[in-house]
Design a protein around this motif. Structure first.
Motif, PDB file in Angstrom:
ATOM      1  N   ALA A 141       0.839  -1.199   0.000  1.00 13.57           N
ATOM      2  CA  ALA A 141       0.000   0.000   0.000  1.00 13.57           C
ATOM      3  C   ALA A 141       0.875   1.251   0.000  1.00 13.57           C
ATOM      4  O   ALA A 141       0.562   2.250  -0.621  1.00 13.57           O
ATOM      5  CB  ALA A 141      -0.930  -0.006   1.206  1.00 13.57           C
ATOM      6  N   ARG A 142       1.982   1.191   0.732  1.00 10.52           N
ATOM      7  CA  ARG A 142       2.957   2.271   0.682  1.00 10.52           C
ATOM      8  C   ARG A 142       4.329   1.609   0.694  1.00 10.52           C
ATOM      9  O   ARG A 142       4.506   0.568   1.314  1.00 10.52           O
ATOM     10  CB  ARG A 142       2.791   3.239   1.863  1.00 10.52           C
ATOM     11  N   ARG A 152       6.559   7.663  -6.697  1.00 11.83           N
ATOM     12  CA  ARG A 152       5.509   8.605  -7.039  1.00 11.83           C
ATOM     13  C   ARG A 152       5.684   9.092  -8.471  1.00 11.83           C
ATOM     14  O   ARG A 152       4.729   9.234  -9.218  1.00 11.83           O
ATOM     15  CB  ARG A 152       5.573   9.776  -6.060  1.00 11.83           C
TER      16      ARG A 152
ATOM     17  N   GLU B 135      -3.231   9.088  -2.662  1.00 11.37           N
ATOM     18  CA  GLU B 135      -2.453   9.013  -1.420  1.00 11.37           C
ATOM     19  C   GLU B 135      -1.035   9.559  -1.640  1.00 11.37           C
ATOM     20  O   GLU B 135      -0.508  10.320  -0.832  1.00 11.37           O
ATOM     21  CB  GLU B 135      -2.393   7.554  -0.953  1.00 11.37           C
ATOM     22  N   ARG B 136      -0.420   9.163  -2.774  1.00 12.77           N
ATOM     23  CA  ARG B 136       0.954   9.620  -3.053  1.00 12.77           C
ATOM     24  C   ARG B 136       1.023  11.126  -3.247  1.00 12.77           C
ATOM     25  O   ARG B 136       2.023  11.749  -2.932  1.00 12.77           O
ATOM     26  CB  ARG B 136       1.493   8.927  -4.306  1.00 12.77           C
ATOM     27  N   TYR B 137      -0.061  11.695  -3.802  1.00 13.88           N
ATOM     28  CA  TYR B 137      -0.050  13.130  -4.073  1.00 13.88           C
ATOM     29  C   TYR B 137      -0.677  13.937  -2.946  1.00 13.88           C
ATOM     30  O   TYR B 137      -0.723  15.163  -3.018  1.00 13.88           O
ATOM     31  CB  TYR B 137      -0.748  13.433  -5.402  1.00 13.88           C
ATOM     32  N   TYR B 156      -4.168   4.223   4.892  1.00 11.71           N
ATOM     33  CA  TYR B 156      -4.088   5.460   4.120  1.00 11.71           C
ATOM     34  C   TYR B 156      -4.616   6.631   4.935  1.00 11.71           C
ATOM     35  O   TYR B 156      -5.534   6.501   5.738  1.00 11.71           O
ATOM     36  CB  TYR B 156      -4.886   5.330   2.823  1.00 11.71           C
TER      37      TYR B 156
END
Lengths: 320, 419
Positions: A141-142, A152, B135-137, B156
């Protein structure tokens, strides 16, 4: 020849350097998708283009690679990239299991058998709970660290994919000049004729299919790294196979650069039609996309490679 | 430039960067832009189209004054009052049936259209990849309809989900039975009947787990294979054990077969609950509606109570599309409503402020048009008040009967079946 070399050097520098100059994230993302599509189409091209064995079931290798990567993460907690070799091994096994019986079939019957095989796998997979069944598998998920290769920015993916594509092109170029390449083209020309000239038909086709399957699985693994999710439809769906065939045929099946040209046209086209018309929900994406494919198959059945050949012949005539 | 094959073929390649980059130039200054990813083509297109129509209606209601819908946030005034009446603008994208396309869409919406938040994306796989980009941004993502449990288990910070999921449905049935039990009806012995598909097994297991954790374990578990041709053994087993309530988790053809077999064997459980799928299918009502009077079912949306928010929204949706508002569309609309409400309360389009406002969301049933107990997110981003209504078949229509506050009709027990 010197002029041609210069062209390649300039093109090479452009391909390598542009993400450092242009910073549009979405364009970088499309470029990564483009290279990824070029990898799977080039992998298909080995057996489908050079060997003339039109497989419409290559998603089975693509899916195997993608599932290998994400199953390694989900079931063992490995970084997905460590599962890619597992996916490749699975793809090679599938290639042997599917290849041996289906290579007895020719033409459309071979294509149909590959469709049946990939559909069978897709349905089987929907019931295997360690592989996520119909829900699918997700990646980290990360990112837990660099090894998860979760970025990213699309740029690292772009370069990673580019390196794999370069390797695949080197292998294909070598194969083109090797005995294997000549055997394959002989088989494409006519299997009975090739056999009568002493070409070991089944062995040649099987080797080509295994090389092709391995690289297609690698493309699937890279896809899983970037997208971070796989389910039976996005791994083994019929459209995944069809797209490889269309890209290779568009650029020119059975040529080294054909799949690249095909991907360079089709992927930006697909992404820009979806960006422009997708939100309207009218399906205009597919209308535009389909119309271009129809036009090309009507006017250029041999792909863009044929056009280039035609033009260079014309130019030479003019020069003479 | 002469129009030759070469130039025609070169066009897409040359034009693509321009097209891909062009959308950046047309940013409307005052409108608040939200990106919506829904499947508008492909096998899920009809569901995606309904969600889109529902969201279009909702945004229209937000952007124009509708005092008659006043309890619902943002309805009374035009636009977002705390942002100076700014209008909401939705940028729709087509996620197709592909998690990779949904990922591209989310990236494009964030980096090119500069949306302040995202909503969607119907299929759980599409929601998963699109929300990972958000989530990344660091862009808020509100989902109104995807039910895969793992979506809110990813830790998240920017993901919020308003829809009820498995445990919420299990809790609904058990709460309902407990509430009925208080009126003197016997509910001690509950049986679960389910098929062996993933749907049947997972829903049955969730109900059993939740029941066990409440110290009211399920007394009986009856299973069968999907699309079976004979369930007389299962019905006989139920008849002998005589449970107080039976919960069926069945697809349409099996649900029909059970009703016919129960009639043939003359068996009526006092309380019969069907879990959505087979029992909600119009063909179920057509085939065995006359044998199934008083069957209970669940639905997060029910527009049958005159004067309720749900009935008003349903009427507007019917006027726009000619169809009744369905459960999934209602859930998608609620996700978008919660997002718009949070942006308004944030009074800003800064992502961090919107996220904080989402975390602080606290909506009551009176402010919604769904059968939720409200909207309030836990640390994982799941709506802890997500629920549904119990509806009961009367004639050919299901009407909400529980909870009492949202009921359109009176609960009738025991199960009447056939006459």
């Amino acid at each position: 020849m010197k002029k041609r070399h210069l062209l390649f050097v300039v093109l090479g520098i452009l391909v390598l350097a542009w993400p450092l100059v242009l910073h549009g994230v979405f364009i970088q993302h499309v470029a990564a998708l483009l290279v990824l599509a070029a990898i799977s189409a080039s992998a298909w091209n080995i057996v489908g283009g050079y060997g003339g064995q039109v497989s419409i079931g290559h998603a089975m290798f693509f899916g195997a690679g993608a599932y290998g990567a994400l199953a390694a993460y989900t079931d063992f907690g490995w970084p997905p990239v460590a599962g890619v070799p597992l996916g490749i091994i699975a793809a090679l096994l599938i290639a042997v299991l599917v290849g041996l019986p289906t290579f007895r079939l020719q033409g459309h019957y071979f294509s149909m058998a590959t469709i049946a095989a990939v559909e069978l796998l897709r349905i089987l997979l929907s019931n295997v709970s360690v592989l996520g069944a119909s829900v699918g598998l997700m990646g980290p998920a990360r990112p837990r660290g660099l090894a998860d290769l979760s970025f990213r920015s699309p740029v690292p993916y772009y370069y990673l994919f580019l390196a794999v594509l370069a390797l695949l092109l080197v292998v294909t170029a070598w194969m083109e000049r090797s005995r294997l390449g000549f055997y394959l083209r002989a088989i494409r020309g006519g299997e009975r004729g090739a056999r009568s000239l002493g070409v070991p038909v089944v062995r040649t086709k099987l080797i080509a299919l295994m090389i092709s399957a391995g690289f297609t699985a690698l493309a699937g693994g890279l896809y899983a790294l970037m997208v971070g999710f796989i389910d039976p439809e996005s791994g083994f769906g019929l459209l995944i196979s069809v797209k490889m065939v269309i890209i290779a045929a568009l650029g020119g099946a059975g040529t080294l650069w054909g799949p690249l040209v095909g991907a360079a046209i089709l992927i930006p086209l697909e992404e820009s039609t979806n960006a422009l018309f997708g939100g309207s929900g009218t399906g205009a994406t597919y209308v535009v996309y389909g119309a271009i494919i129809v036009l090309i198959s009507r006017f250029l059945p041999g792909g863009i490679a044929e056009l280039v050949q035609l033009l260079s012949v014309k130019a030479r005539r003019r020069a003479a | 430039m002469p129009v030759t094959r070469r130039t025609v073929l070169a066009l897409p390649v040359l034009a693509a960067p321009a097209i891909l980059g062009a959308r950046e130039a047309f940013a409307a200054p005052s409108a608040v832009k939200i990106g919506a990813v829904y499947p508008l083509t492909g096998p899920m297109a009809s569901a995606g189209d309904s969600s889109r129509a529902g969201i279009e209606l909702l945004i229209d209601l937000i952007n124009t004054p509708h005092p008659e819908l006043a309890p619902i946030p943002l309805m009374a005034e035009a636009g977002l009052p705390r942002l100076g009446g700014a209008k909401v603008e939705i940028v729709y994208t087509d996620g197709q049936n592909s998690p990779a396309v949904a990922q591209s869409d989310a990236l494009r919406l964030i980096t090119q259209d500069h949306v302040v938040a995202l909503n969607g994306a119907y299929q759980s796989g599409n929601t998963l990849t699109a929300s990972a980009v958000a989530e990344r941004y660091g862009i808020p993502f509100v989902n109104g309809e995807s039910v895969a449990a793992n979506l809110t288990e990813r830790g998240y910070k920017w993901f919020f989900r308003t829809t009820p999921i498995g445990p919420d449905i299990a809790a609904l049935y058990l709460d309902f039975l407990a509430s009925v039990g208080k009126t003197g009806v016997k509910v001690a012995k509950v049986a679960v009947v389910h098929d062996t598909s993933e749907y049947g097994v997972s829903v049955a297991n969730t109900i059993k787990q939740v029941a066990a954790s409440r110290q009211t374990p399920i007394a009986m578990d009856v299973s069968y294979t999907v699309s079976t041709s004979d369930v007389s053994a299962q019905v006989l087993k139920l008849k002998q054990a005589a449970p107080d309530a039976v919960i069926f988790i069945s697809y349409t053809s099996d649900a029909i077969l059970y009703m016919k077999t129960m009639q043939a064997q003359g068996y009526k459980p006092p309380i019969l609950i069907g879990d959505d799928s087979g029992f909600s299918d119009p063909s179920f009502i057509k085939a065995v509606g006359n044998l199934s009077q008083g069957v209970l079912d669940r639905s997060a949306f029910d527009g049958s109570k005159p004067g309720s928010n749900a009935a008003k929204i349903d009427a507007l949706y019917r006027k726009k599309t000619g169809r009744a508002l369905d459960d999934t569309t209602g859930r998608s609309m609620t996700g978008m409503l919660v997002l718009c409400d949070a942006i308004d309360r944030a009074g800003s389009t800064e992502p961090e402020k919107i996220r904080a406002a989402l975390s602080a969301t606290n909506l009551t049933p009176a402010q919604l048009f769904m059968g939720y107990k409200g909207v309030k997110f836990d640390a994982k981003g799941q709506n802890v008040l997500a629920s549904a209504l119990m509806v009961q078949l009367d004639g050919t229509d299901y009407r909400s009967v529980w909870p009492a506050a949202q009921a359109a009709a009176k609960l009738v027990l025991p199960f009447k079946g056939w006459s």
